[in-house]
Design a protein around this motif. Sequence first.
Motif, PDB file in Angstrom:
ATOM      1  N   ILE A 111       2.621 -13.824  16.511  1.00 26.06           N
ATOM      2  CA  ILE A 111       3.906 -13.399  15.940  1.00 26.06           C
ATOM      3  C   ILE A 111       3.667 -12.477  14.742  1.00 26.06           C
ATOM      4  O   ILE A 111       4.299 -11.430  14.603  1.00 26.06           O
ATOM      5  CB  ILE A 111       4.757 -14.634  15.535  1.00 26.06           C
ATOM      6  CG1 ILE A 111       5.202 -15.368  16.805  1.00 26.06           C
ATOM      7  CG2 ILE A 111       5.979 -14.214  14.711  1.00 26.06           C
ATOM      8  CD1 ILE A 111       5.856 -16.699  16.546  1.00 26.06           C
TER       9      ILE A 111
ATOM     10  N   ASN B  83      16.380  -8.226  11.829  1.00 22.85           N
ATOM     11  CA  ASN B  83      15.577  -9.305  12.407  1.00 22.85           C
ATOM     12  C   ASN B  83      14.813  -8.761  13.600  1.00 22.85           C
ATOM     13  O   ASN B  83      15.402  -8.135  14.485  1.00 22.85           O
ATOM     14  CB  ASN B  83      16.468 -10.453  12.894  1.00 22.85           C
ATOM     15  CG  ASN B  83      17.205 -11.125  11.773  1.00 22.85           C
ATOM     16  OD1 ASN B  83      16.608 -11.728  10.894  1.00 22.85           O
ATOM     17  ND2 ASN B  83      18.530 -10.996  11.779  1.00 22.85           N
ATOM     18  N   ILE B  84      13.514  -9.013  13.642  1.00 22.88           N
ATOM     19  CA  ILE B  84      12.734  -8.555  14.777  1.00 22.88           C
ATOM     20  C   ILE B  84      12.907  -9.571  15.905  1.00 22.88           C
ATOM     21  O   ILE B  84      12.753 -10.771  15.702  1.00 22.88           O
ATOM     22  CB  ILE B  84      11.258  -8.332  14.387  1.00 22.88           C
ATOM     23  CG1 ILE B  84      10.468  -7.851  15.591  1.00 22.88           C
ATOM     24  CG2 ILE B  84      10.615  -9.563  13.757  1.00 22.88           C
ATOM     25  CD1 ILE B  84       9.116  -7.277  15.239  1.00 22.88           C
ATOM     26  N   LEU B  85      13.308  -9.076  17.072  1.00 25.87           N
ATOM     27  CA  LEU B  85      13.665  -9.991  18.162  1.00 25.87           C
ATOM     28  C   LEU B  85      12.636 -10.008  19.287  1.00 25.87           C
ATOM     29  O   LEU B  85      12.761 -10.747  20.238  1.00 25.87           O
ATOM     30  CB  LEU B  85      15.038  -9.613  18.741  1.00 25.87           C
ATOM     31  CG  LEU B  85      16.199  -9.594  17.753  1.00 25.87           C
ATOM     32  CD1 LEU B  85      17.503  -9.253  18.473  1.00 25.87           C
ATOM     33  CD2 LEU B  85      16.341 -10.939  17.051  1.00 25.87           C
TER      34      LEU B  85
ATOM     35  N   ASN C 290       9.095 -10.410  18.967  1.00 28.00           N
ATOM     36  CA  ASN C 290       7.771 -10.597  18.384  1.00 28.00           C
ATOM     37  C   ASN C 290       6.963 -11.774  18.914  1.00 28.00           C
ATOM     38  O   ASN C 290       6.115 -12.303  18.221  1.00 28.00           O
ATOM     39  CB  ASN C 290       7.880 -10.680  16.856  1.00 28.00           C
ATOM     40  CG  ASN C 290       8.755 -11.836  16.417  1.00 28.00           C
ATOM     41  OD1 ASN C 290       9.395 -12.487  17.243  1.00 28.00           O
ATOM     42  ND2 ASN C 290       8.788 -12.103  15.133  1.00 28.00           N
ATOM     43  N   SER C 291       7.264 -12.205  20.133  1.00 28.70           N
ATOM     44  CA  SER C 291       6.377 -13.199  20.747  1.00 28.70           C
ATOM     45  C   SER C 291       6.299 -12.879  22.228  1.00 28.70           C
ATOM     46  O   SER C 291       7.092 -12.099  22.753  1.00 28.70           O
ATOM     47  CB  SER C 291       6.911 -14.612  20.548  1.00 28.70           C
ATOM     48  OG  SER C 291       7.969 -14.862  21.454  1.00 28.70           O
TER      49      SER C 291
ATOM     50  N   MET D 216       7.220 -14.566  24.521  1.00 29.29           N
ATOM     51  CA  MET D 216       8.435 -15.001  25.196  1.00 29.29           C
ATOM     52  C   MET D 216       9.260 -13.763  25.554  1.00 29.29           C
ATOM     53  O   MET D 216       9.908 -13.719  26.590  1.00 29.29           O
ATOM     54  CB  MET D 216       9.253 -15.856  24.229  1.00 29.29           C
ATOM     55  CG  MET D 216       9.683 -17.173  24.813  1.00 29.29           C
ATOM     56  SD  MET D 216      10.241 -18.338  23.566  1.00 29.29           S
ATOM     57  CE  MET D 216      11.213 -17.393  22.428  1.00 29.29           C
ATOM     58  N   ASP D 217       9.214 -12.756  24.678  1.00 32.99           N
ATOM     59  CA  ASP D 217      10.038 -11.565  24.857  1.00 32.99           C
ATOM     60  C   ASP D 217       9.225 -10.318  25.120  1.00 32.99           C
ATOM     61  O   ASP D 217       9.668  -9.434  25.836  1.00 32.99           O
ATOM     62  CB  ASP D 217      10.881 -11.323  23.597  1.00 32.99           C
ATOM     63  CG  ASP D 217      11.797 -12.483  23.313  1.00 32.99           C
ATOM     64  OD1 ASP D 217      12.735 -12.672  24.085  1.00 32.99           O
ATOM     65  OD2 ASP D 217      11.550 -13.211  22.338  1.00 32.99           O
TER      66      ASP D 217
END
Lengths: 196, 801
Positions: B298, B712-714, B716-717, B719-720
């Motif tokens: 992250i 907000n960074i959306l 960053n893992s 998952m995305d």
Amino acid sequence: MQVKLEKVFPIDGPASNAWKLLQDIPEMASCMPGAEITEQIDDSNYKGKVKVKIGPATAAFNGDIEIKNIDPANHQLTMVGKGTDTKGTSSATMELTATIRDLGDGKCELVGVSEVTVTGKMASFGGRMMTQVSDQILKQFAANFSNKVIAMGDGAEAEAAAAKAAEQPKEVNGLALAWSVIVGFFKSLFGGKSTT
Amino acid sequence: MSSTADTVEREKNLQGIGCSRKRKEDPRFIQGKGNYVDDIKMPGMLFADMVRSPHAHARIKSINKEKALALPGVHAVITAEDLKPLNLHWMPTLAGDVQAVLADEKVVFQQQEVALVVADDRYIAADATELVEVEYEELPPIVDPHKAMDPDAPIIREDLVGKMEGAHSKRLHDNHIFTWEVGQKDETDRVFETAEVTVKQEMTYQRVHPSPLETCGCVASFDKIKGTLTVYITSQAPHVVRTVVSQLSGIPESKVRIISPDIGGGFGNKVGVYPGYVATIVASIVLGRPVKWVEDRIEHLSTTAFARDYHMTGELAADKDGRIKALRVNVLADHGAFDACADPSKFPAGLFHICTGSYDIPTAYARVDGVYTNKAPGGVAYRCSFRVTEAVYLIERMVDVLAQKLNIDKAEIRFRNFIKPEQFPYTSAFGWEYDSGNYHAALKKVLEAVDYEGLRKEQAEKRARGELMGIGIVTFTEIVGAGPSKTCDILGIGMFDSCEIRVHPTGSALARMGTITQGQGHQTTYAQIIASELGIPSEDIQIEEGDTDTAPYGLGTYGSRTTPVGGAATAKAARKIRAKARKIAAHLLEVSEDDLEWDVDRFRVKGSPDQAKTMKEIAWAAYNNVPEGMEPGLEAVEYYDPPNFTYPFGAYVCVVDIDKYTGVTKIRRFYALDDCGTRINPMIIDGQIHGGLTEGFAVAMGQELIYDEGGNILGNSFMDYFLPTAVETPHWETDYTVTPSPHHPLGAKGVAESPHVGSIPTFTAAVVDAFAHLGVTHMNMPHNAFNVWKKIHELGLDKRS
């Protein structure tokens, strides 16, 4: 990440009791699962905390609540809550305008208009689910609120409602919440009525 | 006399240039025996973790370390306040800006470094970060670069207020970084005014991240007694890091040792110097103990160098036959909160002005404006040579747009505009001198291989049935091998590279370079170059890189510069040794040097081939029997400053089928022909091309670092953030032509970045082509099912009959 929600919840009790409960900030706050008022600073400022559990991870938010306006004539209350999680990785703000609308016949409804802003990790991970999760939290809130209003009355019904209100979970359970979100999603997908 | 068969056999034994020699690195990697930064263990080593900002833009009101310091096992909590007396709270970036090492009074992007916690182990450090209490006052963030220069836009960089003279130009606004112009503006405008046809297209190249498998980190160890600093670090440019660390810390460069051990992929992400490194080094100096800091995924995706975020407007002027007369480009570049781009100093938009592509465009003008936003800093290559991906994307998209406007076939319009083989060396409208190319032959070969005519016929039939099929064509020209020091430097150091070779008495050799492999297989391919040049078998040549105490100074590996620059240095160092070997052979054979000729692994006497001395014999003699006056030994060093870049090129075709109900795009076929001049190891080239195509597929079809309006960074893992595995990755067909570089000692050009640069616009071209008959000229990436579905929906194509 910002979500705007407008909700109307029916309450099976008189508007006067509902209005009374709404102004009792600690009592009202406790309707929110996992939330409590920890300190009253003055007439309009409080400190509180909320605990959210998602699987093995628990996030605890500490925050300040400010009552911006109380309008007895319209049974309307406006407040702002600001909090940061204790790990310093997320923060949240909620602006809420709640109104009790008298429907006569000993019944009323709670009208809530809220704007929730989330920053940090909570927004990164929870962003997509936020509307649904906020929805569920508000539903639980409304159910507890309604029970407490009913409990202010008399009779067996009031006792049952008081018992239910006492049973409410001590924290927002993210997994249970996720489940109800998923159920809601599939119901809406297959044309069933949304659970709200 | 040596027969041809004998020569062939000896050549084969060398495993030199052109051999698909198996990678020497792989036995240790596939057995888990690699030695990465996180594998480094030192006695008494402490661990660091970072406190980061939850806000995109906020003022720091207070930082309370007490609770964290009270946690048993915590040694230090370092903040900007602690770095200030050392003047290390800010550091210079590679782009002429400064960057906060730890947030100084303000945070300007989410996850920005605020405090470094050092503890006995990783877990205590992580727990302690949660105990550091930071009080923020939120400020309004700027996320959209188009709003950065609004008159009432909040000022992101208060440290720059009033400083309107930027590193590259005058600044037009507090959030403006630079304006960079190239080409002939007036002349270009004039051509546009009188042109028969003009087209214009806006396009956004989304913010992506190279995301190498290994995140960034370092182990810093300061020896208080000796005054030496050793840093193991994930760096693509260890020597540059040594210079920067020495300048920042005041420790003499001779007492700083930087080691890049095995690196798990870089792709440009590991060129810069990150706050985490600096803070960790300070921690080690202050505490006098080794300190390790390795970021998690992250942190890596949120804070280390991103790529692109280019908002481009392209325009072409042409005649009605589709012959291009002029190109005009305007770019808004989102550089995040600090300008930490990794480009040669003079080029704030990198080599973006290669954007006239493979086409003979007489007139061109480009302007790039860089702005600050409340997003992570960076702006690196991501497997392309300094903004070349953006440039190729722009011109390849524009050529398609023009073709659609004029209803000319997308292959045909390219043939009409290609630079012709006889025009090389060719000077572009922006002044680049293309060394060599044969674009017509490459595209022709690819079109035949995929049966292009057949595909277009099939497409026409499918369109008639309401099905969506697209064919994308791209014919790109790359520019790699930075670079000639007259135009290219990093922090004032010319972008040469180096090689040092030592031939031992028994005929084996050790060679060290200023570059550093991150998975490219340098240990394998460098040895092949030396093998061919010196006649020593590859197996007997050791290659070492990455330790600044032993390797000669070099600018590192990125921008496909290793073969063009480091490879050339290696060939030239080897040739110095061969020249000395020739003298020794002449001495041993008692003939004149002119009477000798080189034969694979030996010098033989012309006309008398049985009289010969092998390199092995010469090496032995170099240490006991040299001609009078010659110093013994057989070593050489070469610092190679390339006269020009190299210009690899390729022709790619992609065929897609799109499901008009789900928006899912299936890559049916991808055919990639690359020309990188002389091919040193065809197997490694193929592997590099597969990797580049796969990363191109990732960018085009799914990767995006999304920020919401609050900063907000959306994404960053994992998952995305899309990282394709074997499941999603299409099948690749590769092909090649060979057009050697005339100025490179081996005729070789870089290759690893071509497939990335070339494939990304090919995917877009194919997806757009599927909708071209409906008037669609462009679709922004990523072409994931949702975005494609939205387009289908917008066009009303998903109606079921």
